[in-house]
Scaffold this motif. Structure first.
Motif, PDB file in Angstrom:
ATOM      1  N   ILE A  37      -8.425   8.765  -8.885  1.00  0.00           N
ATOM      2  CA  ILE A  37      -9.243   8.107  -7.862  1.00  0.00           C
ATOM      3  C   ILE A  37      -8.729   8.425  -6.464  1.00  0.00           C
ATOM      4  O   ILE A  37      -9.512   8.722  -5.567  1.00  0.00           O
ATOM      5  N   VAL A  38      -7.413   8.375  -6.283  1.00  0.00           N
ATOM      6  CA  VAL A  38      -6.844   8.595  -4.941  1.00  0.00           C
ATOM      7  C   VAL A  38      -6.450  10.046  -4.696  1.00  0.00           C
ATOM      8  O   VAL A  38      -6.142  10.425  -3.567  1.00  0.00           O
ATOM      9  N   GLY A  39      -6.435  10.862  -5.736  1.00  0.00           N
ATOM     10  CA  GLY A  39      -6.085  12.270  -5.589  1.00  0.00           C
ATOM     11  C   GLY A  39      -4.622  12.506  -5.270  1.00  0.00           C
ATOM     12  O   GLY A  39      -4.266  13.446  -4.565  1.00  0.00           O
ATOM     13  N   MET A  92     -17.824  -2.300   0.520  1.00  0.00           N
ATOM     14  CA  MET A  92     -16.616  -1.755  -0.098  1.00  0.00           C
ATOM     15  C   MET A  92     -16.924  -0.339  -0.590  1.00  0.00           C
ATOM     16  O   MET A  92     -17.945  -0.103  -1.212  1.00  0.00           O
ATOM     17  N   SER A  93     -16.038   0.569  -0.287  1.00  0.00           N
ATOM     18  CA  SER A  93     -16.265   1.946  -0.722  1.00  0.00           C
ATOM     19  C   SER A  93     -16.135   2.048  -2.240  1.00  0.00           C
ATOM     20  O   SER A  93     -15.493   1.215  -2.895  1.00  0.00           O
ATOM     21  N   LYS A  94     -16.755   3.081  -2.782  1.00  0.00           N
ATOM     22  CA  LYS A  94     -16.687   3.314  -4.222  1.00  0.00           C
ATOM     23  C   LYS A  94     -15.233   3.506  -4.661  1.00  0.00           C
ATOM     24  O   LYS A  94     -14.821   3.021  -5.721  1.00  0.00           O
ATOM     25  N   MET A  95     -14.446   4.182  -3.825  1.00  0.00           N
ATOM     26  CA  MET A  95     -13.039   4.441  -4.137  1.00  0.00           C
ATOM     27  C   MET A  95     -12.258   3.117  -4.268  1.00  0.00           C
ATOM     28  O   MET A  95     -11.506   2.929  -5.227  1.00  0.00           O
ATOM     29  N   VAL A  96     -12.441   2.216  -3.315  1.00  0.00           N
ATOM     30  CA  VAL A  96     -11.766   0.915  -3.362  1.00  0.00           C
ATOM     31  C   VAL A  96     -12.227   0.131  -4.583  1.00  0.00           C
ATOM     32  O   VAL A  96     -11.423  -0.463  -5.297  1.00  0.00           O
ATOM     33  N   HIS A  97     -13.512   0.138  -4.826  1.00  0.00           N
ATOM     34  CA  HIS A  97     -14.079  -0.587  -5.975  1.00  0.00           C
ATOM     35  C   HIS A  97     -13.487  -0.077  -7.295  1.00  0.00           C
ATOM     36  O   HIS A  97     -13.064  -0.875  -8.146  1.00  0.00           O
ATOM     37  N   HIS A 133      -8.261  -7.473  -2.628  1.00  0.00           N
ATOM     38  CA  HIS A 133      -8.560  -6.790  -1.370  1.00  0.00           C
ATOM     39  C   HIS A 133      -7.581  -5.624  -1.253  1.00  0.00           C
ATOM     40  O   HIS A 133      -6.370  -5.835  -1.224  1.00  0.00           O
ATOM     41  N   THR A 134      -8.091  -4.396  -1.209  1.00  0.00           N
ATOM     42  CA  THR A 134      -7.250  -3.203  -1.135  1.00  0.00           C
ATOM     43  C   THR A 134      -7.568  -2.416   0.125  1.00  0.00           C
ATOM     44  O   THR A 134      -8.736  -2.227   0.460  1.00  0.00           O
ATOM     45  N   VAL A 135      -6.505  -1.958   0.793  1.00  0.00           N
ATOM     46  CA  VAL A 135      -6.660  -1.040   1.922  1.00  0.00           C
ATOM     47  C   VAL A 135      -5.795   0.181   1.652  1.00  0.00           C
ATOM     48  O   VAL A 135      -4.718   0.076   1.056  1.00  0.00           O
ATOM     49  N   PHE A 136      -6.287   1.331   2.067  1.00  0.00           N
ATOM     50  CA  PHE A 136      -5.532   2.571   1.962  1.00  0.00           C
ATOM     51  C   PHE A 136      -4.977   2.905   3.336  1.00  0.00           C
ATOM     52  O   PHE A 136      -5.721   2.943   4.323  1.00  0.00           O
ATOM     53  N   VAL A 137      -3.656   3.120   3.395  1.00  0.00           N
ATOM     54  CA  VAL A 137      -2.982   3.450   4.647  1.00  0.00           C
ATOM     55  C   VAL A 137      -2.061   4.635   4.368  1.00  0.00           C
ATOM     56  O   VAL A 137      -1.100   4.506   3.613  1.00  0.00           O
ATOM     57  N   GLU A 138      -2.401   5.786   4.948  1.00  0.00           N
ATOM     58  CA  GLU A 138      -1.641   7.015   4.740  1.00  0.00           C
ATOM     59  C   GLU A 138      -1.446   7.267   3.246  1.00  0.00           C
ATOM     60  O   GLU A 138      -2.409   7.499   2.540  1.00  0.00           O
ATOM     61  N   ASN A 139      -0.201   7.195   2.742  1.00  0.00           N
ATOM     62  CA  ASN A 139       0.046   7.493   1.324  1.00  0.00           C
ATOM     63  C   ASN A 139       0.183   6.227   0.474  1.00  0.00           C
ATOM     64  O   ASN A 139       0.728   6.273  -0.624  1.00  0.00           O
ATOM     65  N   MET A 140      -0.349   5.111   0.985  1.00  0.00           N
ATOM     66  CA  MET A 140      -0.205   3.842   0.275  1.00  0.00           C
ATOM     67  C   MET A 140      -1.547   3.168   0.032  1.00  0.00           C
ATOM     68  O   MET A 140      -2.476   3.310   0.817  1.00  0.00           O
ATOM     69  N   VAL A 190      -6.976  10.591   0.982  1.00  0.00           N
ATOM     70  CA  VAL A 190      -8.137  10.963   1.777  1.00  0.00           C
ATOM     71  C   VAL A 190      -9.306  10.115   1.291  1.00  0.00           C
ATOM     72  O   VAL A 190      -9.752  10.250   0.162  1.00  0.00           O
ATOM     73  N   ILE A 191      -9.796   9.261   2.163  1.00  0.00           N
ATOM     74  CA  ILE A 191     -10.807   8.290   1.763  1.00  0.00           C
ATOM     75  C   ILE A 191     -12.200   8.876   1.673  1.00  0.00           C
ATOM     76  O   ILE A 191     -12.988   8.491   0.845  1.00  0.00           O
ATOM     77  N   ASP A 192     -12.511   9.866   2.471  1.00  0.00           N
ATOM     78  CA  ASP A 192     -13.888  10.387   2.507  1.00  0.00           C
ATOM     79  C   ASP A 192     -14.097  11.585   1.585  1.00  0.00           C
ATOM     80  O   ASP A 192     -14.677  12.580   1.966  1.00  0.00           O
TER      81      ASP A 192
END
Length: 119
Positions: free
Chosen positions: A84-86, A1-6, A28-35, A114-116
């Motif tokens: 966290i998500v900017g 799990m990425s630090k951002m998701v955590h 359980h979280t997923v980032f999709v575009e602006n969501m 932006v996840i990275d």
């Protein structure tokens, strides 16, 4: 799990624990575009489970766990969520299957996430 998701999940868990007395057992979280789409498992307190034993009680728990959470995010946005998500939170859609103790929240932000970014 990425630090951002955590970090995102930690904010969700803490807010719900503070608000309802119990946070979700698993998120359980997923980032999709602006969501950010979060599925939350094991949310209900023993008292809520008891109340949900009748149709009226189940409806009461559903309203509290969906409408109340939406109101809280917009009257007292959890500290650090947008950082966290900017991006700025513009909508929150939330629903729950009380019988199965599963909730889903869809956070809609004002721009793509932006996840990275070192998270």
């Amino acid at each position: 799990m990425s630090k951002m998701v955590h970090e995102f999940n930690d904010i969700i868990r803490k807010l719900r624990k503070d608000l309802f007395g119990k946070g979700p057992e698993r998120i359980h979280t997923v980032f999709v575009e602006n969501m950010a789409v979060s599925t939350l498992y094991g949310n209900l307190t023993p008292t809520e489970k008891f109340i949900a034993g009748t149709p009226d009680g189940s409806n009461m728990v559903h309203v509290a766990r969906t409408k109340m959470i939406q109101q809280v995010y917009f009257t007292n946005l959890p500290k650090g969520l947008e950082e966290i998500v900017g991006a700025k939170l513009v909508h929150l859609f939330s629903d729950m299957k009380v019988e199965e103790d599963i909730a889903v929240s869809v956070f809609v932000f004002d721009k793509n996430i932006v996840i990275d970014r070192g998270h």
